[in-house]
Design a protein around this motif. Structure first.
Motif, PDB file in Angstrom:
ATOM      1  N   GLU A 161      13.239  20.250  31.540  1.00 25.88           N
ATOM      2  CA  GLU A 161      12.478  20.645  32.719  1.00 25.88           C
ATOM      3  C   GLU A 161      11.067  21.139  32.400  1.00 25.88           C
ATOM      4  O   GLU A 161      10.384  21.673  33.276  1.00 25.88           O
ATOM      5  CB  GLU A 161      13.221  21.748  33.481  1.00 25.88           C
ATOM      6  CG  GLU A 161      14.575  21.307  34.007  1.00 25.88           C
ATOM      7  CD  GLU A 161      15.315  22.419  34.737  1.00 25.88           C
ATOM      8  OE1 GLU A 161      16.001  22.090  35.725  1.00 25.88           O
ATOM      9  OE2 GLU A 161      15.208  23.599  34.336  1.00 25.88           O
ATOM     10  N   LEU A 162      10.612  20.924  31.188  1.00 27.88           N
ATOM     11  CA  LEU A 162       9.334  21.486  30.761  1.00 27.88           C
ATOM     12  C   LEU A 162       8.558  20.480  29.931  1.00 27.88           C
ATOM     13  O   LEU A 162       9.115  19.789  29.083  1.00 27.88           O
ATOM     14  CB  LEU A 162       9.594  22.763  29.949  1.00 27.88           C
ATOM     15  CG  LEU A 162       8.404  23.563  29.428  1.00 27.88           C
ATOM     16  CD1 LEU A 162       7.465  23.959  30.547  1.00 27.88           C
ATOM     17  CD2 LEU A 162       8.911  24.814  28.707  1.00 27.88           C
ATOM     18  N   LEU A 163       7.234  20.428  30.168  1.00 29.98           N
ATOM     19  CA  LEU A 163       6.366  19.503  29.445  1.00 29.98           C
ATOM     20  C   LEU A 163       5.032  20.185  29.164  1.00 29.98           C
ATOM     21  O   LEU A 163       4.387  20.700  30.077  1.00 29.98           O
ATOM     22  CB  LEU A 163       6.127  18.243  30.294  1.00 29.98           C
ATOM     23  CG  LEU A 163       5.188  17.174  29.722  1.00 29.98           C
ATOM     24  CD1 LEU A 163       5.788  16.528  28.478  1.00 29.98           C
ATOM     25  CD2 LEU A 163       4.879  16.115  30.796  1.00 29.98           C
ATOM     26  N   VAL A 164       4.627  20.194  27.896  1.00 35.27           N
ATOM     27  CA  VAL A 164       3.299  20.680  27.522  1.00 35.27           C
ATOM     28  C   VAL A 164       2.321  19.531  27.724  1.00 35.27           C
ATOM     29  O   VAL A 164       2.575  18.393  27.306  1.00 35.27           O
ATOM     30  CB  VAL A 164       3.268  21.170  26.064  1.00 35.27           C
ATOM     31  CG1 VAL A 164       1.840  21.587  25.659  1.00 35.27           C
ATOM     32  CG2 VAL A 164       4.217  22.353  25.881  1.00 35.27           C
ATOM     33  N   THR A 165       1.187  19.820  28.379  1.00 34.47           N
ATOM     34  CA  THR A 165       0.238  18.775  28.746  1.00 34.47           C
ATOM     35  C   THR A 165      -1.151  19.063  28.185  1.00 34.47           C
ATOM     36  O   THR A 165      -1.458  20.192  27.804  1.00 34.47           O
ATOM     37  CB  THR A 165       0.140  18.655  30.278  1.00 34.47           C
ATOM     38  OG1 THR A 165      -0.292  19.901  30.827  1.00 34.47           O
ATOM     39  CG2 THR A 165       1.486  18.272  30.873  1.00 34.47           C
ATOM     40  N   ALA A 166      -1.986  18.053  28.161  1.00 37.04           N
ATOM     41  CA  ALA A 166      -3.367  18.200  27.697  1.00 37.04           C
ATOM     42  C   ALA A 166      -4.212  18.755  28.837  1.00 37.04           C
ATOM     43  O   ALA A 166      -5.095  18.087  29.387  1.00 37.04           O
ATOM     44  CB  ALA A 166      -3.906  16.866  27.208  1.00 37.04           C
ATOM     45  N   GLY A 167      -3.907  19.982  29.197  1.00 43.42           N
ATOM     46  CA  GLY A 167      -4.576  20.643  30.307  1.00 43.42           C
ATOM     47  C   GLY A 167      -3.863  20.408  31.623  1.00 43.42           C
ATOM     48  O   GLY A 167      -3.009  19.518  31.755  1.00 43.42           O
ATOM     49  N   ALA A 168      -4.206  21.233  32.618  1.00 44.11           N
ATOM     50  CA  ALA A 168      -3.581  21.114  33.932  1.00 44.11           C
ATOM     51  C   ALA A 168      -3.964  19.811  34.628  1.00 44.11           C
ATOM     52  O   ALA A 168      -3.152  19.222  35.347  1.00 44.11           O
ATOM     53  CB  ALA A 168      -3.972  22.306  34.793  1.00 44.11           C
ATOM     54  N   THR A 169      -5.195  19.344  34.421  1.00 41.76           N
ATOM     55  CA  THR A 169      -5.629  18.105  35.076  1.00 41.76           C
ATOM     56  C   THR A 169      -4.755  16.937  34.655  1.00 41.76           C
ATOM     57  O   THR A 169      -4.384  16.092  35.482  1.00 41.76           O
ATOM     58  CB  THR A 169      -7.110  17.816  34.754  1.00 41.76           C
ATOM     59  OG1 THR A 169      -7.908  18.892  35.240  1.00 41.76           O
ATOM     60  CG2 THR A 169      -7.565  16.529  35.406  1.00 41.76           C
ATOM     61  N   GLN A 170      -4.415  16.877  33.369  1.00 37.51           N
ATOM     62  CA  GLN A 170      -3.536  15.795  32.914  1.00 37.51           C
ATOM     63  C   GLN A 170      -2.142  15.931  33.504  1.00 37.51           C
ATOM     64  O   GLN A 170      -1.492  14.933  33.850  1.00 37.51           O
ATOM     65  CB  GLN A 170      -3.452  15.764  31.389  1.00 37.51           C
ATOM     66  CG  GLN A 170      -2.714  14.537  30.850  1.00 37.51           C
ATOM     67  CD  GLN A 170      -1.402  14.857  30.154  1.00 37.51           C
ATOM     68  OE1 GLN A 170      -1.325  15.765  29.337  1.00 37.51           O
ATOM     69  NE2 GLN A 170      -0.364  14.107  30.467  1.00 37.51           N
ATOM     70  N   ALA A 171      -1.663  17.160  33.652  1.00 36.90           N
ATOM     71  CA  ALA A 171      -0.357  17.380  34.267  1.00 36.90           C
ATOM     72  C   ALA A 171      -0.350  16.870  35.699  1.00 36.90           C
ATOM     73  O   ALA A 171       0.590  16.182  36.130  1.00 36.90           O
ATOM     74  CB  ALA A 171      -0.013  18.870  34.235  1.00 36.90           C
ATOM     75  N   ILE A 172      -1.405  17.171  36.443  1.00 35.84           N
ATOM     76  CA  ILE A 172      -1.511  16.737  37.836  1.00 35.84           C
ATOM     77  C   ILE A 172      -1.608  15.216  37.926  1.00 35.84           C
ATOM     78  O   ILE A 172      -0.895  14.572  38.706  1.00 35.84           O
ATOM     79  CB  ILE A 172      -2.730  17.414  38.496  1.00 35.84           C
ATOM     80  CG1 ILE A 172      -2.467  18.919  38.651  1.00 35.84           C
ATOM     81  CG2 ILE A 172      -3.066  16.772  39.840  1.00 35.84           C
ATOM     82  CD1 ILE A 172      -3.706  19.731  38.948  1.00 35.84           C
ATOM     83  N   PHE A 173      -2.477  14.631  37.109  1.00 33.39           N
ATOM     84  CA  PHE A 173      -2.643  13.176  37.090  1.00 33.39           C
ATOM     85  C   PHE A 173      -1.318  12.485  36.757  1.00 33.39           C
ATOM     86  O   PHE A 173      -0.919  11.513  37.417  1.00 33.39           O
ATOM     87  CB  PHE A 173      -3.702  12.799  36.057  1.00 33.39           C
ATOM     88  CG  PHE A 173      -4.036  11.337  36.024  1.00 33.39           C
ATOM     89  CD1 PHE A 173      -5.115  10.850  36.750  1.00 33.39           C
ATOM     90  CD2 PHE A 173      -3.289  10.445  35.272  1.00 33.39           C
ATOM     91  CE1 PHE A 173      -5.426   9.491  36.725  1.00 33.39           C
ATOM     92  CE2 PHE A 173      -3.589   9.096  35.242  1.00 33.39           C
ATOM     93  CZ  PHE A 173      -4.666   8.615  35.970  1.00 33.39           C
ATOM     94  N   THR A 174      -0.627  12.992  35.754  1.00 37.96           N
ATOM     95  CA  THR A 174       0.612  12.368  35.299  1.00 37.96           C
ATOM     96  C   THR A 174       1.691  12.438  36.364  1.00 37.96           C
ATOM     97  O   THR A 174       2.406  11.449  36.616  1.00 37.96           O
ATOM     98  CB  THR A 174       1.098  13.051  34.009  1.00 37.96           C
ATOM     99  OG1 THR A 174       0.059  13.003  33.034  1.00 37.96           O
ATOM    100  CG2 THR A 174       2.330  12.364  33.448  1.00 37.96           C
TER     101      THR A 174
END
Length: 375
Positions: free
Chosen positions: A85-98
């Motif tokens: 249930e958890l994913l480290v992302t390259a910033g919040a923008t990448q999390a939103i885009f993904t």
């Protein structure tokens, strides 16, 4: 042929470029100019000599995932499973885009609330989907009657941002009750909650989707270490979602970045043992209060600021020009860069408001305020 024909250089890039050209104080882009915590830079210096320079697991550095689990549990009493249930992302923008790329399909509709941050719309358009943008009330509270009218059988996702950029508004319990009642009527709609300023609130405690069990099974919550720890250039964030959504999100994530910078993840993992995120609100409240005090004799009218590190101000008593032109003149004639609020609206709604970032050292705030008070 452009996939994003109506999207050009962002206003943030433009204003920062103009600030450099005119040697202006940059209160436009949301990044701090004070030093990073020495405890973090000391960790970074030490571990850079260790064997941590290769790919980490796609979901994130396992010790960091466990630390995030504890952070969410301590702050919101929510128990998440780091493996699923958890994913480290390259910033919040990448999390939103993904998340948007993974879950929004062609001809779907995505409801978002204006003024809205500029990274929400582009990934929706790249899915060949449609954004349905609904204005908040003039006091920046959600207008639930308007929001409900925006929903239809085509609605796939709703995006919310709390604490809110650019306005600094935070949601109340009644807002979340209204949201839950609305989403009950549309069981197929998923919720994307941008909470990157979750630890930067003043007054009432931040209400997170993490604290709303009714929303757990259909929500993605985005957080940012960059915002929380004044390390925006590190570009490290994280996303929490139920397993059935995370499976799809990880499919896209692995082909965007595969895994996030290893040194940053290891350093943040160690740093979480030393730092208290609860102290951030107090730190930034002092900044907010000091900046407001410095501007109390200016001709700007300061709007309420309940969270984030942004202060919205009205210049209606100063000028009748549109907010983009006013911000350009603010740079060229007065040496201070700000962001016009109209750029956050689909229809460029101009309420004669600008946004200042007060995440700056006191010397910067004092000089900026001196120039603004002279207008």
């Amino acid at each position: 042929m452009s996939k994003l024909p109506n999207i050009g250089t962002s206003i943030f890039t433009l204003m920062s470029k103009m600030a450099v050209e005119h040697n202006a104080i940059n209160l436009s882009q949301g990044f701090p100019n004070f030093p990073v915590d020495e405890r973090l830079t000391d960790i970074l210096s030490r571990i850079s000599k260790e064997d941590i320079h290769q790919y980490l697991p796609m979901s994130g550095y396992p010790p960091l995932l466990l630390k995030i689990k504890k952070l969410v549990e301590k702050g919101y009493q929510r128990n998440i499973q780091p493996e699923t249930e958890l994913l480290v992302t390259a910033g919040a923008t990448q999390a939103i885009f993904t998340a948007i790329q993974a879950l929004v399909n062609s001809n779907n509709e995505v409801v978002m609330l204006d003024p809205s941050y500029d990274c929400y719309e582009a990934p929706v358009l790249l899915c060949n989907a449609k954004t349905v943008r609904v204005d908040l009330n003039d006091d920046y509270t959600p207008n639930w009657e308007r929001i409900e009218k925006a929903f239809s059988s085509k609605t796939k996702m709703m995006i919310i941002n709390n604490p809110h950029n650019p306005t600094g508004k935070t949601w109340t319990e009644s807002d979340f009750l209204a949201l839950e009642n609305l989403l009950e009527k549309y069981p197929e709609v998923v919720l994307l909650s941008d909470e990157v300023y979750e630890y930067i609130t003043f007054g009432p405690k931040h209400i997170s989707v993490h604290s709303r069990p009714k929303l757990f099974n259909r929500s993605m919550v985005v957080s940012s270490f960059g915002k929380s720890f004044h390390i925006t250039g590190w570009k490290v964030g994280y996303l929490v979602a139920p397993e059935h959504l995370m499976v799809e999100i990880k499919k896209v994530h692995q082909f965007l970045v595969f895994s996030v910078n290893s040194i940053s993840q290891v350093a943040i993992s160690e740093y979480l043992d030393l730092v208290s995120v609860e102290e951030l609100g107090t730190f930034y409240q002092e900044k907010r209060d000091y900046f407001r005090k410095l501007l109390q004799n200016s001709r700007f009218e300061l709007m309420p600021c309940e969270g984030t590190y942004f202060q919205v101000a009205s210049y209606a008593a100063i000028s009748s020009e549109n907010d983009v032109d006013f911000c350009k003149r603010l740079i060229t004639e007065h040496g201070v860069a700000a962001i016009p609020i109209s750029i956050f609206y689909a229809d460029a709604k101009d309420l004669k408001l600008v946004r200042f970032c007060f995440a700056k050292d006191n010397t910067t705030l004092e000089e900026a305020a001196k120039r603004l008070c002279a207008i």
